[in-house]
Scaffold this motif. Sequence first.
Motif, mmCIF file in Angstrom:
data_model
loop_
_atom_site.group_PDB
_atom_site.id
_atom_site.type_symbol
_atom_site.label_atom_id
_atom_site.label_comp_id
_atom_site.label_asym_id
_atom_site.label_seq_id
_atom_site.Cartn_x
_atom_site.Cartn_y
_atom_site.Cartn_z
ATOM 1 N N ALA A 61 -3.032 48.954 52.438
ATOM 2 C CA ALA A 61 -1.803 48.410 53.011
ATOM 3 C C ALA A 61 -1.761 46.892 52.860
ATOM 4 C CB ALA A 61 -1.705 48.805 54.478
ATOM 5 N N ILE A 62 -2.873 46.239 53.123
ATOM 6 C CA ILE A 62 -2.911 44.776 53.038
ATOM 7 C C ILE A 62 -2.685 44.317 51.596
ATOM 8 C CG2 ILE A 62 -4.350 42.753 53.463
ATOM 9 C CD1 ILE A 62 -5.857 44.545 55.545
ATOM 10 N N GLU A 63 -3.229 45.076 50.643
ATOM 11 C CA GLU A 63 -3.093 44.698 49.229
ATOM 12 C C GLU A 63 -1.636 44.657 48.778
ATOM 13 O OE1 GLU A 63 -5.360 47.254 46.718
ATOM 14 O OE2 GLU A 63 -7.299 46.706 47.579
ATOM 15 N N THR A 64 -0.767 45.440 49.395
ATOM 16 C CA THR A 64 0.631 45.493 48.940
ATOM 17 C C THR A 64 1.353 44.172 49.140
ATOM 18 O OG1 THR A 64 1.443 46.283 51.093
ATOM 19 C CG2 THR A 64 0.764 47.959 49.472
ATOM 20 N N ALA B 150 6.726 53.590 47.144
ATOM 21 C CA ALA B 150 5.289 53.853 47.204
ATOM 22 C C ALA B 150 4.557 52.723 47.904
ATOM 23 C CB ALA B 150 4.732 54.039 45.794
ATOM 24 N N LEU B 151 4.963 51.475 47.620
ATOM 25 C CA LEU B 151 4.279 50.338 48.238
ATOM 26 C C LEU B 151 4.648 50.221 49.707
ATOM 27 C CD1 LEU B 151 3.625 49.692 45.242
ATOM 28 C CD2 LEU B 151 3.860 47.273 45.833
ATOM 29 N N ALA B 152 5.907 50.509 50.036
ATOM 30 C CA ALA B 152 6.324 50.430 51.438
ATOM 31 C C ALA B 152 5.605 51.489 52.274
ATOM 32 C CB ALA B 152 7.839 50.601 51.542
ATOM 33 N N ALA B 153 5.462 52.687 51.735
ATOM 34 C CA ALA B 153 4.763 53.744 52.464
ATOM 35 C C ALA B 153 3.293 53.375 52.656
ATOM 36 C CB ALA B 153 4.889 55.062 51.702
ATOM 37 N N VAL C 273 -1.216 54.094 47.497
ATOM 38 C CA VAL C 273 -1.552 53.583 46.162
ATOM 39 C C VAL C 273 -2.484 52.398 46.361
ATOM 40 C CG1 VAL C 273 0.549 54.364 45.012
ATOM 41 C CG2 VAL C 273 0.510 52.115 46.120
ATOM 42 N N SER C 274 -3.362 52.173 45.407
ATOM 43 C CA SER C 274 -4.284 51.038 45.505
ATOM 44 C C SER C 274 -3.739 49.916 44.624
ATOM 45 C CB SER C 274 -5.693 51.449 45.054
ATOM 46 O OG SER C 274 -5.658 52.223 43.879
ATOM 47 N N SER D 275 -6.355 47.015 43.396
ATOM 48 C CA SER D 275 -7.643 47.448 42.878
ATOM 49 C C SER D 275 -7.516 48.529 41.813
ATOM 50 C CB SER D 275 -8.534 47.948 44.023
ATOM 51 O OG SER D 275 -7.854 48.897 44.815
ATOM 52 N N SER D 276 -6.265 48.787 41.350
ATOM 53 C CA SER D 276 -6.095 49.736 40.248
ATOM 54 C C SER D 276 -4.662 49.745 39.705
ATOM 55 C CB SER D 276 -6.475 51.157 40.674
ATOM 56 O OG SER D 276 -6.317 52.057 39.615
ATOM 57 N N LEU D 277 -3.674 49.932 40.584
ATOM 58 C CA LEU D 277 -2.301 50.118 40.121
ATOM 59 C C LEU D 277 -1.795 48.921 39.325
ATOM 60 C CD1 LEU D 277 0.340 51.702 40.048
ATOM 61 C CD2 LEU D 277 0.928 50.701 42.272
ATOM 62 N N ALA D 278 -1.961 47.719 39.855
ATOM 63 C CA ALA D 278 -1.438 46.532 39.173
ATOM 64 C C ALA D 278 -2.120 46.309 37.833
ATOM 65 C CB ALA D 278 -1.604 45.309 40.068
ATOM 66 N N GLN D 279 -3.417 46.590 37.771
ATOM 67 C CA GLN D 279 -4.136 46.367 36.520
ATOM 68 C C GLN D 279 -3.630 47.308 35.426
ATOM 69 O OE1 GLN D 279 -5.443 46.395 39.513
ATOM 70 N NE2 GLN D 279 -7.153 44.974 39.716
#
Length: 904
Positions: free
Chosen positions: A694-697, A799-802, A814-815, A818-822
């Motif tokens: 959640a914090i990563e979003t 997905a990010l809001a949830a 979603v991470s 640590s994965s999705l953005a990369q």
Amino acid sequence: MRIGYLVFNIDGMGGTSRSAITQANALAADHDVRILSVTRTEERSHYAIDRRVVVDRLVDLRDPARPAHDGVPERDAVALHARESALVPARWDAQFTALCDVALEAALPALDVDVLVTVTPGLLVAATELAPGRTVVVHQEHRSSSARTGGLEPLLAHAPRADVVSLLTPGLETWLREQLGGLAPATVVVPNPLPLGFTPRSTLDSRLITTAGRLVGEKQFGRLVEAFALVADDLPGWRLRVCGDGPQRVELLRQVRKWNLWDRVELPGTVTDMAAEWAKASVVALSSKAEGYPLVLQEAMAAGVPAVSFDCPSGPREIIDHDVNGLLVAPQSVNGLASALRRVAGDDDLRRRLGRGALETARQWDAAAVAERWVGIFAEARAARGGRGRLTARAHASAPPAPVDPTAGVDVGGLTPALARHAALAWAVDAARSATDDWLVVPAHERPAPTVVVPMSARTAVLAALARPGCPAYLCLRDPATHGWPERRGAVDVLAGDLRSGMTSAVWLEPWPEVEGRSTVLTTGPSVGCGVEIQFWESAPDGALVSPRRSPYTDRLPERPETVDVEVDGVAVRTLPVMLAPTATEATFPVDVVYTWVNGNDAAWDDARRARLAGLTGTAQTREASGRARFVDRGELRYSLRSLHLFAPWVRRIHLVTAGQVPAWLDTGHPRINLVDHRDLLPADALPTFNSHAIETSLHRIDGLAEHFVYLNDDMLLGRPVRPETFFSPSGLTSVFLSTLAVGLNDAPGAAPFAKAAWNNRALLQEAFGAVVTHHLAHAPYAHRVSVLGELAARFPEALAATARSPFRSDTDVSTLSSLAQHYGLLTGTAFVGDAEAHPLTFVNLSNSGVERLLRQALDRQQDFLCLGDHHDHALGADSLDRALAAFFERYYPVRAPWEREGS
């Protein structure tokens, strides 16, 4: 004294056989001397043997199709000669055969001599295995052992069983003793003798440069022809004569044709009377890649001929006293060789002065004088042996004294790699400035270390200046392993003095990698940039300076180039204007670091966690999603931040994202620290949160965050110096370090929340791009761009809001960072797959039973990244684990960061 020489073949031409015959001839007047030749190939030896020397030849190969040995039927002899030797396997020396074994097994046990001298490692094997126990075995090593690829195994395996091993140079003696340590036998350094008899002198009047040897690749005669071609027009009437034959004769002829030197270069083939050739010569040239103790130089100097030679790992540097009996140039420097040839050939007075020096040097190789030395060595070896038989091992020999630790008393407290590099550059620049006006610095930019460039002509003066008093004790000199040299490291004044005898073209001034036997944060080596390289550039015939290897800007510097004054690593230096601008492969934009951290030991925070969890069901209740092990604080953050201070000083600002918590030791007023609260990033209905997903979003919303930033969990640490290019391309693309761990299939039972997040990432990206994510990311620092994260949030808002509103890890997360953005970056062209092998990661699972061993191994600093992965269940007790980690942290990161509170 009864003395025997064991030689493989006494009949042909070769320096080893010639040396053995010369020694035997010189000793024959006063001692019983015999030569045992394993093979016979001619009716008589090429070199004259004194009639008083007894010669025994064991295997007759004069007709290779019909090998013969006394007492062995012809058919058996042929079969045995076709088989590999069991005594000296082919991997050690392919000349030996099973027929040689039969002959040696018959001859050596019955050999009645006091001393048996062997001249190759294979012969040493035979002597130590078969000679009578009462016989003293003395091995003479004739080749540059540390540089060659063949013969090392039998030499190192059997040298401890010899009574004495003789080397041709002090450098080779040091190498052998270092290789064998406490198993080393007695060693001596004795040069090969010159042949007995009259040696004609050269008048040095003829315009002739001469060399000799087999026309093979190692001799590099093509480079000599090229060097002569560069100065031929400046030396009218001078010729180059290359005596010898071999497989590269045709290539050499082509080289002569290429340079149009048909009337200036002579290839007479094999010459039987080299003494007469040296008497005709005015310069001897040597262009070999490697040498032992070159007879070419010995014979030429005996005729009073000065030498010009490449420096080699051994041989030429022990013979040539630069500017006294010849000129030594940098290894493989054709331009340096050309300039030296022109200097000696074009200056009659210099040539005659060097010729006198050569003649004086040659006196030490008088055969009678060398023979007298050998008699003394043989006598001492026999006396040392006493009544004992030959040793089969040296383990019970007296142990050598323990070497003195040159780092004893060295203080590295508070020293960072950046400070060490500043000190190294300052000392190197002062040395260059004091030695010559022709120096400059090549800034590092994206490369690990700056380079100080000085002319080869100033090398001696620069080394002397480096050795002057006042150099920081934590710095050392490193002679790199190039051109066949083994790497050496030593105290600056000691190694600088030793290096003055050669012409190596580079040396490193850097911190000791260990101090008093322990590794420090001053990780060394060319890949990490804690020191500085000093390069010595040879002068070309046109006066330009030529780089010893490919340089990023130029391989040639004109005389007196225009320079500008600038500051590099805090040191005032001069450089070329073109070297000031950033390079096309350098990342110059600001880079920040973002941490997420929580103190799970805080009772108030833990109460909030329990209250938030009370009304939830499902995955949130699993310990993988909400267990306390996910939040335990073992002090990692403090040391992770220290790792930035030590190994990434280029980081602009550090943003610490917390749930309103502040580490007691952290000075939040430090200008490089920005404390960020979850409330500044996440919507109110998402708080409080205990979910890193959640914090990563929302981390890209940090006020003042640089476009390019690196995201770290507090269990991620840097292990040694890294640069921005580790994480970003010069254009700002982000690197992605993939793990070897596959994402797996969606129905895998018992999958952890991080795996389910990876499945959700994959589903989003497959729907958007039609591509499938296959692997997780390595648990190493993550490179990101704010603009890409904003684009990602806009593309997948639901997905990010949830995820942002999941207080604990859930099946729908979603991470993001640590994965999705990369993977999104890889698919949209804003990221690239990084070279994980070039930046090794050490993962230490704190729950495993071997955690203490893994932490000890990590102290070797062989990793760029270090991750301390925690778990719910531990093999080590809590107190033991805490003690092990505390000890590791203080050893690995002993230097406090400037943002740590005093007294904390």
